[in-house]
Design a protein around this motif. Structure first.
Motif, PDB file in Angstrom:
ATOM      1  N   ARG A 189      42.246  11.138  43.165  1.00 53.13           N
ATOM      2  CA  ARG A 189      41.867  12.333  43.916  1.00 53.13           C
ATOM      3  C   ARG A 189      42.584  12.356  45.262  1.00 53.13           C
ATOM      4  O   ARG A 189      42.645  11.355  45.972  1.00 53.13           O
ATOM      5  CB  ARG A 189      40.364  12.380  44.159  1.00 53.13           C
ATOM      6  CG  ARG A 189      39.930  13.582  45.015  1.00 53.13           C
ATOM      7  CD  ARG A 189      38.449  13.555  45.314  1.00 53.13           C
ATOM      8  NE  ARG A 189      37.660  13.892  44.146  1.00 53.13           N
ATOM      9  CZ  ARG A 189      37.394  15.144  43.766  1.00 53.13           C
ATOM     10  NH1 ARG A 189      37.852  16.181  44.460  1.00 53.13           N
ATOM     11  NH2 ARG A 189      36.661  15.365  42.697  1.00 53.13           N
ATOM     12  N   VAL A 223      41.661  16.254  41.417  1.00 50.53           N
ATOM     13  CA  VAL A 223      41.748  14.976  40.709  1.00 50.53           C
ATOM     14  C   VAL A 223      42.803  15.103  39.618  1.00 50.53           C
ATOM     15  O   VAL A 223      42.800  16.077  38.859  1.00 50.53           O
ATOM     16  CB  VAL A 223      40.402  14.599  40.060  1.00 50.53           C
ATOM     17  CG1 VAL A 223      40.499  13.228  39.387  1.00 50.53           C
ATOM     18  CG2 VAL A 223      39.291  14.609  41.090  1.00 50.53           C
ATOM     19  N   GLU A 242      41.783   8.676  46.857  1.00 45.99           N
ATOM     20  CA  GLU A 242      40.659   7.943  46.259  1.00 45.99           C
ATOM     21  C   GLU A 242      40.952   7.733  44.785  1.00 45.99           C
ATOM     22  O   GLU A 242      41.291   8.687  44.071  1.00 45.99           O
ATOM     23  CB  GLU A 242      39.365   8.743  46.425  1.00 45.99           C
ATOM     24  CG  GLU A 242      38.161   8.127  45.734  1.00 45.99           C
ATOM     25  CD  GLU A 242      36.945   9.033  45.790  1.00 45.99           C
ATOM     26  OE1 GLU A 242      36.066   8.892  44.917  1.00 45.99           O
ATOM     27  OE2 GLU A 242      36.869   9.882  46.698  1.00 45.99           O
ATOM     28  N   GLN A 254      39.353   7.331  41.600  1.00 48.42           N
ATOM     29  CA  GLN A 254      38.016   7.545  41.052  1.00 48.42           C
ATOM     30  C   GLN A 254      37.701   6.631  39.879  1.00 48.42           C
ATOM     31  O   GLN A 254      36.577   6.172  39.727  1.00 48.42           O
ATOM     32  CB  GLN A 254      37.857   9.000  40.626  1.00 48.42           C
ATOM     33  CG  GLN A 254      37.732   9.971  41.785  1.00 48.42           C
ATOM     34  CD  GLN A 254      37.154  11.298  41.354  1.00 48.42           C
ATOM     35  OE1 GLN A 254      37.261  11.717  40.215  1.00 48.42           O
ATOM     36  NE2 GLN A 254      36.525  11.983  42.296  1.00 48.42           N
TER      37      GLN A 254
END
Length: 294
Positions: free
Chosen positions: A182, A218, A160, A162
């Motif tokens: 992430r 992250v 992902e 972010q």
């Protein structure tokens, strides 16, 4: 406390080294070295795998080297290392202590044993070599090797993006960008971050930078894109691609204004202004009375 601090320093330095699945260089500090720098082991639940590392004494005196492992995790964004007692401890070092003569090295075997009930995914360890030189008990030599263990099974390499941002205006040699990626899966993987401009005189894309993402964390990934040759408005595309083929890209319009272009624009403005002054005087010459009054 000193031993722990040195462990953190040396292991943290590994994170700053460009990552590659084929990395086989050694981690050396003050005469003590360990190799490989990183190892990647895949094993099935209920199975055992054996691997080895090599410890070398590059000092002028014998060293009694202690070998032990810690489980590690990383902090979000910075990826600073954090160490803990292994839970579970899947690693067993065959020889926890070895005496090395000056200039000598020794291969040390270790095993990764995975019980049948261990959940598939990634497990992360640091293998430390530590020694105190004879006659200098205040100094602790340490070197570290990272061990990435993958327990096979239902593995997920999902990601992902972010956030993503890029410098909107550049007066220099490049545009800087920043990604916050992430790992939403259960095992580590590599990402390849890069960016490119599209438009007149844009330069070719550069080689991507390689980073590793650990599960549930992250990571802030900085990068740069080379500026084009000519000033103007360009479309920037930047992001990353995972080693499983997922692409996370963003695009934005950016402006390139090199200092020479500002000077050139000022010269053009000055030239136009002088031309208009000359043109007005030519179209509206001063009459004799005005010339006499002057």
């Amino acid at each position: 406390m000193r031993r722990r601090a040195l462990s953190i320093i040396f292991a943290a330095s590994l994170l700053l080294t460009p990552l590659s699945a084929q990395a086989q260089t050694s981690n050396t500090t003050k005469g003590l070295s360990i190799s490989p720098l990183r190892a990647f082991v895949q094993v099935n639940a209920g199975a055992t795998k054996t691997a080895s590392l090599t410890v070398a004494n590059n000092t002028a005196s014998p060293l009694t080297v202690q070998l032990f492992d810690k489980q590690f995790s990383v902090a979000d964004y910075t990826y600073d290392y954090r160490f803990a007692t292994p839970q579970p401890d899947l690693v067993t070092i065959g020889i926890p202590q070895v005496v090395l003569q000056p200039g000598k090295s020794q291969a040390i075997a270790y095993t990764v044993t995975v019980p049948k009930d261990v959940t598939p995914g990634g497990y992360y360890y640091t293998l430390f070599a530590s020694a105190t030189p004879a006659g200098n008990e205040k100094v602790t030599l340490q070197a570290a090797s990272l061990l990435y263990v993958t327990v096979n099974g239902d593995l997920h390499k999902t990601t992902e993006l972010q956030s993503a941002s890029i410098q909107s205006v550049s007066f220099g040699k490049d545009f800087s960008y920043q990604l916050q990626a992430r790992n939403t899966g259960n095992v580590h993987y590599f990402v390849y971050a890069a960016g490119q401009l599209h438009g007149p005189s844009a330069r070719p894309a550069e080689q991507p930078a390689t980073h590793i993402l650990l599960p549930g964390k992250v990571r802030t990934i900085p990068g740069t894109i080379s500026a084009p040759i000519l000033p103007g408005i360009y479309k920037a595309e930047y992001g990353y691609k995972t080693d499983s083929g997922q692409e996370m890209l963003r695009s934005s319009l950016v402006a390139y204004i090199p200092p020479w272009s500002i000077a050139f624009l000022l010269l053009i403005i000055l030239g136009i202004w002088n031309f208009l002054r000359w043109y007005r005087k030519r179209r509206h010459p001063t009459n004799p009375v005005e010339q006499h009054l002057e």
